[in-house]
Write an enzyme that holds these catalytic residues in place. Sequence first.
Site, PDB file in Angstrom:
ATOM      1  N   HIS A 426       8.511  22.504 123.107  1.00  0.00           N
ATOM      2  CA  HIS A 426      10.177  22.182 123.679  1.00  0.00           C
ATOM      3  C   HIS A 426       9.651  20.829 123.593  1.00  0.00           C
ATOM      4  O   HIS A 426      10.873  20.327 124.174  1.00  0.00           O
ATOM      5  CB  HIS A 426       9.768  22.689 125.401  1.00  0.00           C
ATOM      6  CG  HIS A 426      10.839  23.058 125.442  1.00  0.00           C
ATOM      7  ND1 HIS A 426      12.477  22.600 125.742  1.00  0.00           N
ATOM      8  CD2 HIS A 426      11.385  23.802 127.008  1.00  0.00           C
ATOM      9  CE1 HIS A 426      13.249  22.959 125.941  1.00  0.00           C
ATOM     10  NE2 HIS A 426      12.350  23.850 126.831  1.00  0.00           N
ATOM     11  N   ARG A 427       8.617  20.315 123.256  1.00  0.00           N
ATOM     12  CA  ARG A 427       9.212  18.490 122.673  1.00  0.00           C
ATOM     13  C   ARG A 427       9.772  17.995 122.353  1.00  0.00           C
ATOM     14  O   ARG A 427      10.387  17.277 121.917  1.00  0.00           O
ATOM     15  CB  ARG A 427       7.861  18.294 122.671  1.00  0.00           C
ATOM     16  CG  ARG A 427       6.656  18.184 123.722  1.00  0.00           C
ATOM     17  CD  ARG A 427       4.877  17.792 122.943  1.00  0.00           C
ATOM     18  NE  ARG A 427       4.665  18.725 121.680  1.00  0.00           N
ATOM     19  CZ  ARG A 427       3.921  18.082 120.742  1.00  0.00           C
ATOM     20  NH1 ARG A 427       3.030  16.982 121.320  1.00  0.00           N
ATOM     21  NH2 ARG A 427       3.577  18.994 119.974  1.00  0.00           N
TER      22      ARG A 427
END
Length: 455
Positions: A426-427
């Site tokens: 999700h980064r």
Amino acid sequence: MIEEFRLPDLGEGLPEAELVQWLVEEGDTVALNQTIAEVETAKAVVELPSPHAGVVARLHAQAGDVVAVGSALISFDVPVGAGEAAQPGAERAGAASSSEEKSPPNLVGYGAAPRGAGRPQRRARASAPARDGRTDTAVLEAAPHDVVRRLDLADPPHERPRSTPPVRKLAKELGVELSLVEGTGASGLITRADVQAFAERLGAPARAVPAAPASPRVLEPRERTTRTPIRGVRNATAEAMVRSAFTAPHVSTFLTVDVTATTELIASLKADRALHGHRIGILAIAAKAACLALSRTPSLNAKWDAESAEIVEHHYVDLGIAAATPRGLVVPVIRDADALTLPGLADAIGALAETARSGRTPPADMMGGTFSITNVGVFGVDAGTPIINPGEAGILALGAVRRQPWEHKGEIALRDVLTLSLSFDHRLVDGEQGARFLTDVGGILAEPGRAMLLR
């Protein structure tokens, strides 16, 4: 002159390796580049060639020992003046040497040597002696005639049988002596089929040994636990998965798709004579779909570079394919998978799976992937939450294809249905981007013609 050979870095940056077996003994005369040992790293079984020609003076480790990189492995008694002659072999093995300092060669990608090349000469062992000292006639009848003739001689030297670790394990389980088995594989390599066929022939004729009187069966106490050292592939996989799980914030999303059109396409491709020999299945088509979808969602084909504080997007796809092997889970990589045709991709998947199962995937072929796929459907699993390989942004899991009732053209019909699971970092990837990628892959599997719309 004594020359000491230290365990080199095998190209993985790992600090140690396990010595699987020696292929030479103290006192043996070895040639330059002759295979002297097999070592197992966290990723593969690697054969070590000799950097010297001479006599084995000392073995510094035993089979099963874990040896640190740079530690003494073997010593050779080398004729004075032979050091320069050995240098070409060291260069071929990746050695960087000078007149003042020598570093061990970087031995990457070495496979089995051809029959008769680089193999130690050893004496034949008595393969299956009867209790009265005579050779078991069933063993001799099962062996090839040329092998039997060698055994009739006065114990002449012969080549060590060429085989892979899984084949040697099978032979040990079946009680088969590999020196009696004739290999039908490439360059005389002994295969599983060779060992199984020999074992069947061995069990067919009656043995010329009197049957021993039956003795009461003694039941051994059952072991309550089994302890296995944590090393090799299992240890490397555990470290990588823990590092990934606690570094990259994982998000998983799922999509269930009617893939009847794809299964029908696979059936038609199998019937096409022009594609005979190409095993095109659901994994190959999903891999092609993933490569196409990654071109529209580049954030899933990227990595988070914490050292440089940069997001690095790749303009190629080095596709990792997770493979379950007897040694554990490995993820060999297909380089530039996005440039391959569907038949080429299918061939590459088949080749890497076969190599991985034999434990012979070069360490370099299991590093540097940009995205991965795992086919959990082969184990009858519908979906899962796969863990991302370190250095990648996502991993796609394929579930089992199941025939089940499904809405089709306004009616209920039996259709082939599959669930896709995507885990992403999700980064690097937002939920919208992950959903777009998954629907692109699912759209191609639902309607393979949609691939014509992606670029």
